[in-house]
Write a protein that holds these residues in place. Structure first.
Motif, PDB file in Angstrom:
ATOM      1  N   ARG A 146       0.838  -1.202   0.000  1.00  0.00           N
ATOM      2  CA  ARG A 146       0.000   0.000   0.000  1.00  0.00           C
ATOM      3  C   ARG A 146       0.871   1.249   0.000  1.00  0.00           C
ATOM      4  NH1 ARG A 146      -5.556  -0.614   1.003  1.00  0.00           N
ATOM      5  NH2 ARG A 146      -6.135  -2.740   1.549  1.00  0.00           N
ATOM      6  N   ILE A 147       0.389   2.271  -0.698  1.00  0.00           N
ATOM      7  CA  ILE A 147       1.078   3.557  -0.771  1.00  0.00           C
ATOM      8  C   ILE A 147       0.215   4.586  -0.052  1.00  0.00           C
ATOM      9  CG2 ILE A 147       2.084   5.294  -2.296  1.00  0.00           C
ATOM     10  CD1 ILE A 147       2.238   3.162  -4.461  1.00  0.00           C
ATOM     11  N   TYR A 148       0.837   5.326   0.868  1.00  0.00           N
ATOM     12  CA  TYR A 148       0.137   6.326   1.663  1.00  0.00           C
ATOM     13  C   TYR A 148       0.754   7.691   1.434  1.00  0.00           C
ATOM     14  CZ  TYR A 148      -1.540   2.366   4.499  1.00  0.00           C
ATOM     15  OH  TYR A 148      -2.111   1.197   4.937  1.00  0.00           O
ATOM     16  N   ARG A 149      -0.099   8.717   1.499  1.00  0.00           N
ATOM     17  CA  ARG A 149       0.414  10.075   1.670  1.00  0.00           C
ATOM     18  C   ARG A 149       0.635  10.284   3.160  1.00  0.00           C
ATOM     19  NH1 ARG A 149      -3.688  10.759  -2.294  1.00  0.00           N
ATOM     20  NH2 ARG A 149      -2.807  11.324  -4.321  1.00  0.00           N
ATOM     21  N   ALA A 150       1.757  10.910   3.508  1.00  0.00           N
ATOM     22  CA  ALA A 150       2.189  10.954   4.906  1.00  0.00           C
ATOM     23  C   ALA A 150       1.180  11.656   5.806  1.00  0.00           C
ATOM     24  CB  ALA A 150       3.551  11.639   5.004  1.00  0.00           C
ATOM     25  N   ARG A 151       0.365  12.556   5.259  1.00  0.00           N
ATOM     26  CA  ARG A 151      -0.565  13.318   6.091  1.00  0.00           C
ATOM     27  C   ARG A 151      -2.007  12.854   5.943  1.00  0.00           C
ATOM     28  NH1 ARG A 151       3.799  16.093   5.082  1.00  0.00           N
ATOM     29  NH2 ARG A 151       4.649  17.533   6.639  1.00  0.00           N
ATOM     30  N   GLU A 152      -2.210  11.692   5.346  1.00  0.00           N
ATOM     31  CA  GLU A 152      -3.548  11.119   5.234  1.00  0.00           C
ATOM     32  C   GLU A 152      -3.580   9.784   5.971  1.00  0.00           C
ATOM     33  OE1 GLU A 152      -4.731  10.914   1.178  1.00  0.00           O
ATOM     34  OE2 GLU A 152      -4.460  13.056   0.815  1.00  0.00           O
ATOM     35  N   GLY A 153      -4.774   9.358   6.361  1.00  0.00           N
ATOM     36  CA  GLY A 153      -4.892   8.165   7.187  1.00  0.00           C
ATOM     37  C   GLY A 153      -5.118   6.881   6.433  1.00  0.00           C
ATOM     38  N   HIS A 154      -5.527   6.990   5.164  1.00  0.00           N
ATOM     39  CA  HIS A 154      -5.813   5.789   4.387  1.00  0.00           C
ATOM     40  C   HIS A 154      -4.972   5.781   3.114  1.00  0.00           C
ATOM     41  CE1 HIS A 154      -9.238   4.467   6.836  1.00  0.00           C
ATOM     42  NE2 HIS A 154      -9.508   5.760   6.981  1.00  0.00           N
ATOM     43  N   SER A 155      -4.759   4.580   2.574  1.00  0.00           N
ATOM     44  CA  SER A 155      -3.856   4.424   1.435  1.00  0.00           C
ATOM     45  C   SER A 155      -4.468   5.023   0.173  1.00  0.00           C
ATOM     46  CB  SER A 155      -3.543   2.948   1.203  1.00  0.00           C
ATOM     47  OG  SER A 155      -4.723   2.228   0.921  1.00  0.00           O
ATOM     48  N   ARG A 156      -3.622   5.604  -0.661  1.00  0.00           N
ATOM     49  CA  ARG A 156      -4.091   6.122  -1.938  1.00  0.00           C
ATOM     50  C   ARG A 156      -4.098   5.034  -2.998  1.00  0.00           C
ATOM     51  NH1 ARG A 156      -0.334   6.521  -5.813  1.00  0.00           N
ATOM     52  NH2 ARG A 156       1.845   7.021  -5.328  1.00  0.00           N
ATOM     53  N   ASP A 157      -3.354   3.931  -2.776  1.00  0.00           N
ATOM     54  CA  ASP A 157      -3.340   2.838  -3.744  1.00  0.00           C
ATOM     55  C   ASP A 157      -2.925   1.548  -3.062  1.00  0.00           C
ATOM     56  OD1 ASP A 157      -3.767   1.743  -6.233  1.00  0.00           O
ATOM     57  OD2 ASP A 157      -2.656   3.314  -7.273  1.00  0.00           O
ATOM     58  N   VAL A 158      -3.357   0.433  -3.627  1.00  0.00           N
ATOM     59  CA  VAL A 158      -2.983  -0.885  -3.115  1.00  0.00           C
ATOM     60  C   VAL A 158      -2.603  -1.763  -4.298  1.00  0.00           C
ATOM     61  CG1 VAL A 158      -5.442  -1.557  -3.092  1.00  0.00           C
ATOM     62  CG2 VAL A 158      -3.753  -2.899  -1.814  1.00  0.00           C
ATOM     63  N   TYR A 159      -1.465  -2.462  -4.177  1.00  0.00           N
ATOM     64  CA  TYR A 159      -0.955  -3.309  -5.256  1.00  0.00           C
ATOM     65  C   TYR A 159      -0.950  -4.766  -4.793  1.00  0.00           C
ATOM     66  CZ  TYR A 159       0.904   1.055  -7.269  1.00  0.00           C
ATOM     67  OH  TYR A 159       1.038   2.314  -7.789  1.00  0.00           O
ATOM     68  N   HIS A 160      -1.318  -5.647  -5.713  1.00  0.00           N
ATOM     69  CA  HIS A 160      -1.321  -7.081  -5.416  1.00  0.00           C
ATOM     70  C   HIS A 160      -1.314  -7.855  -6.731  1.00  0.00           C
ATOM     71  CE1 HIS A 160      -5.607  -7.190  -6.588  1.00  0.00           C
ATOM     72  NE2 HIS A 160      -5.671  -6.027  -5.967  1.00  0.00           N
ATOM     73  N   THR A 161      -0.874  -9.099  -6.689  1.00  0.00           N
ATOM     74  CA  THR A 161      -0.974 -10.009  -7.836  1.00  0.00           C
ATOM     75  C   THR A 161      -1.466 -11.357  -7.335  1.00  0.00           C
ATOM     76  OG1 THR A 161       1.259 -10.907  -7.659  1.00  0.00           O
ATOM     77  CG2 THR A 161       1.022  -8.876  -8.922  1.00  0.00           C
ATOM     78  N   LYS A 162      -1.879 -12.200  -8.255  1.00  0.00           N
ATOM     79  CA  LYS A 162      -2.403 -13.509  -7.859  1.00  0.00           C
ATOM     80  C   LYS A 162      -1.335 -14.387  -7.230  1.00  0.00           C
ATOM     81  CE  LYS A 162      -6.258 -13.964 -11.108  1.00  0.00           C
ATOM     82  NZ  LYS A 162      -6.824 -14.771 -12.223  1.00  0.00           N
ATOM     83  N   ARG A 163      -0.107 -14.284  -7.743  1.00  0.00           N
ATOM     84  CA  ARG A 163       0.947 -15.191  -7.286  1.00  0.00           C
ATOM     85  C   ARG A 163       1.773 -14.627  -6.131  1.00  0.00           C
ATOM     86  NH1 ARG A 163       1.115 -16.027 -12.953  1.00  0.00           N
ATOM     87  NH2 ARG A 163       0.631 -18.169 -13.517  1.00  0.00           N
ATOM     88  N   MET A 164       1.641 -13.351  -5.846  1.00  0.00           N
ATOM     89  CA  MET A 164       2.468 -12.751  -4.802  1.00  0.00           C
ATOM     90  C   MET A 164       2.017 -13.234  -3.429  1.00  0.00           C
ATOM     91  SD  MET A 164       3.622  -8.795  -4.270  1.00  0.00           S
ATOM     92  CE  MET A 164       2.020  -8.120  -3.861  1.00  0.00           C
ATOM     93  N   GLN A 165       2.965 -13.766  -2.657  1.00  0.00           N
ATOM     94  CA  GLN A 165       2.678 -14.246  -1.318  1.00  0.00           C
ATOM     95  C   GLN A 165       2.992 -13.142  -0.306  1.00  0.00           C
ATOM     96  OE1 GLN A 165       1.102 -17.279  -0.889  1.00  0.00           O
ATOM     97  NE2 GLN A 165       1.019 -17.048  -3.104  1.00  0.00           N
ATOM     98  N   ARG A 166       3.217 -13.507   0.925  1.00  0.00           N
ATOM     99  CA  ARG A 166       3.418 -12.525   1.994  1.00  0.00           C
ATOM    100  C   ARG A 166       4.625 -11.640   1.692  1.00  0.00           C
ATOM    101  NH1 ARG A 166       2.757 -17.455   6.104  1.00  0.00           N
ATOM    102  NH2 ARG A 166       4.276 -18.183   4.588  1.00  0.00           N
ATOM    103  N   VAL A 167       4.416 -10.346   1.754  1.00  0.00           N
ATOM    104  CA  VAL A 167       5.450  -9.384   1.357  1.00  0.00           C
ATOM    105  C   VAL A 167       6.226  -8.965   2.606  1.00  0.00           C
ATOM    106  CG1 VAL A 167       5.924  -7.303   0.038  1.00  0.00           C
ATOM    107  CG2 VAL A 167       3.826  -8.579  -0.392  1.00  0.00           C
ATOM    108  N   PHE A 168       7.536  -9.184   2.570  1.00  0.00           N
ATOM    109  CA  PHE A 168       8.362  -8.904   3.738  1.00  0.00           C
ATOM    110  C   PHE A 168       9.172  -7.624   3.610  1.00  0.00           C
ATOM    111  CE2 PHE A 168       7.417 -13.300   4.524  1.00  0.00           C
ATOM    112  CZ  PHE A 168       7.375 -13.393   5.908  1.00  0.00           C
ATOM    113  N   THR A 169       9.365  -7.116   2.405  1.00  0.00           N
ATOM    114  CA  THR A 169      10.191  -5.923   2.252  1.00  0.00           C
ATOM    115  C   THR A 169       9.800  -5.158   1.003  1.00  0.00           C
ATOM    116  OG1 THR A 169      12.478  -5.150   2.050  1.00  0.00           O
ATOM    117  CG2 THR A 169      11.968  -7.264   1.062  1.00  0.00           C
TER     118      THR A 169
END
Length: 450
Positions: free
Chosen positions: A312-335
């Motif tokens: 997720r991408i956030y603007r530093a002064r907002e409380g909710h994400s402006r965008d969320v990225y995901h794919t079918k094959r992507m598993q747990r994201v650590f970094t």
């Protein structure tokens, strides 16, 4: 017969440079344009729809990835296209983002690599002076030449008594810090640590130097504590105990005392280290633990990696994400990390893949003509002007989510609502003032020690 001489002027006087389109001067009197707002609203709506239609954030997978999961990333601040990644099988790879492929690789450690950091061994910022530090569970820190990583012998090896969980390098000096049961400060030219810093913590998960106030560093441990140290006094300065464990820390590169911390409670908290009794902001929307957080070089945005398999991408002064990225094959994201030009993101997950993303999902690389640039700036201005309109807000905010994430978000919403109702009922049936309201930004803070 009256002789008439018309007034005229050359188009080169009022057309932008490089634009050959013929354009007539306009009278901007509002009385002559009664439908101007209606036209602008329609154009803003169309621009918003087109932005969502052309949103394609995923660019590519880098090379063949790793055999094991990717658990740490490091970016070279002197280069736009060089990243290093470390995997669970002890392998380090250097990546070229421009070529989108692996540049160098080496089997560096016997255990999982927990931290990577680029550094410079001289005062110049030339690529040939760059070095790469790696730490692992095999109780060793190794110094590599990233331009000749294929050779299996490191430049230097620093041995410790415990497994290292994190590493961070000083912005200017040949000094780095490691996290184990204590924070150890090392000099690149010495084999043993030059100092150890402790505040009664069992195990430290992460340590980070402040890039602006370079004598400050912060660490997070398994006892839910955030600890701050000052190298000038060679001692801890403050300890913040939070409600749940923090998994990641990132300092704001533009605001010296602000930092973000990713928590097990699915949120990211932004603090000012001078006033730790209250968070500056709480970034929500994840439905599992936040594993990593990184500021953009401008300090205006953050990217987070989560156990719920999304970025997720956030603007530093907002409380909710402006965008969320995901794919079918992507598993747990650590970094995950921003590129040094803020235009791209790199993420590593435990499926062994590194993925390259656009920071702006609908942006495209390439040189724009003057006319295209004007049109894009005009559309952005219209979207900003009419962003409060319900239809534009709905279209700009809508995102498709994986079914598991969507269902988990619905369950989480019900659970949080139930807790709020329970708290309100308790307050309603208690004496006035006995059950006080606690702001959301203060709930995370359990205690502060100086």
């Amino acid at each position: 017969m009256v002789k008439i001489k018309p007034l005229s002027r050359s188009t080169s006087l009022y057309l932008p440079q490089g634009n050959t389109a013929s354009r007539l001067p306009r009278n901007l009197d509002p009385a002559l344009h009664p439908f101007e707002k209606a036209r602008e609203y329609t154009r803003a709506l169309t621009a918003t729809k087109l932005e969502r239609m052309f949103a394609q954030p995923f660019l590519c997978q880098l090379g063949e990835g790793h055999i094991d999961g990717v658990y740490c990333l490091a970016k070279d601040f002197t280069s736009l296209n060089r990243f290093a990644s470390g995997s669970g099988d002890g392998e380090i790879k250097i990546w070229d983002l421009a070529e989108r492929k692996e540049a160098l690789s080496v089997k560096a450690h016997d255990g999982m690599i927990n931290g990577l950091a680029f550094t410079s061994t001289s005062t110049s910022a030339l690529a040939r002076d760059q070095r790469l530090l790696s730490c692992s569970r095999d109780k060793a820190v190794k110094l590599w030449d990233p331009n000749a990583l294929s050779r299996t012998t490191p430049i230097a090896t620093y041995l410790g008594t415990e497994a290292f969980n994190s590493i961070s390098h000083h912005r200017n000096d040949p000094t780095f810090a490691t996290a184990s049961s204590v924070v150890q400060i090392w000099d690149i030219n010495r084999e043993n640590p030059i100092s150890s810093l402790s505040f009664g913590v069992d195990t430290l998960n992460v340590v980070r130097f402040n890039p602006i106030e370079t004598s400050l560093l912060a660490s997070a441990g398994t006892d839910r504590a955030l600890i701050f140290y000052d190298l000038r006094t060679n001692s801890p300065t403050a300890k913040l105990v939070t409600a749940l464990k923090m998994n990641a820390i990132c300092w704001n590169p533009m605001e010296a005392f602000n930092f973000a911390a990713g928590s097990e409670d699915h949120n990211v908290y932004i603090f000012d280290m001078r006033k730790l009794n209250r968070a500056l902001n709480v970034l929500k929307d994840h439905v599992a633990a936040v594993m990593d957080v990184d500021y953009s070089p401008t300090g205006e945005e953050l990217v987070t990696a989560s156990y719920d398999r999304t970025i997720r991408i956030y603007r530093a002064r907002e409380g909710h994400s402006r965008d969320v990225y995901h794919t079918k094959r992507m598993q747990r994201v650590f970094t995950t990390k921003f590129s040094t030009d803020t235009r791209y993101l790199v993420s590593g997950s435990d499926d062994g893949n590194l993925r390259l993303w656009r920071a702006q999902a609908s942006s495209r690389a390439g040189v724009l003509s003057a006319r295209e640039r004007e049109k894009r700036e005009y559309d952005e201005a219209l979207k900003e002007r009419y962003k409060h309109m319900p239809e534009l807000k709905r279209i700009a905010r809508h995102r498709h989510l994986p079914k598991v994430v969507k269902k988990a978000a619905e369950i989480k919403k019900v659970e949080l609502g139930s807790l709020k109702r329970r708290e309100e009922n308790l307050r309603k049936h208690s004496r006035k003032g006995e059950v006080k309201r606690v702001p959301e930004r203060e709930k995370v803070v359990v205690g502060i020690e100086q």
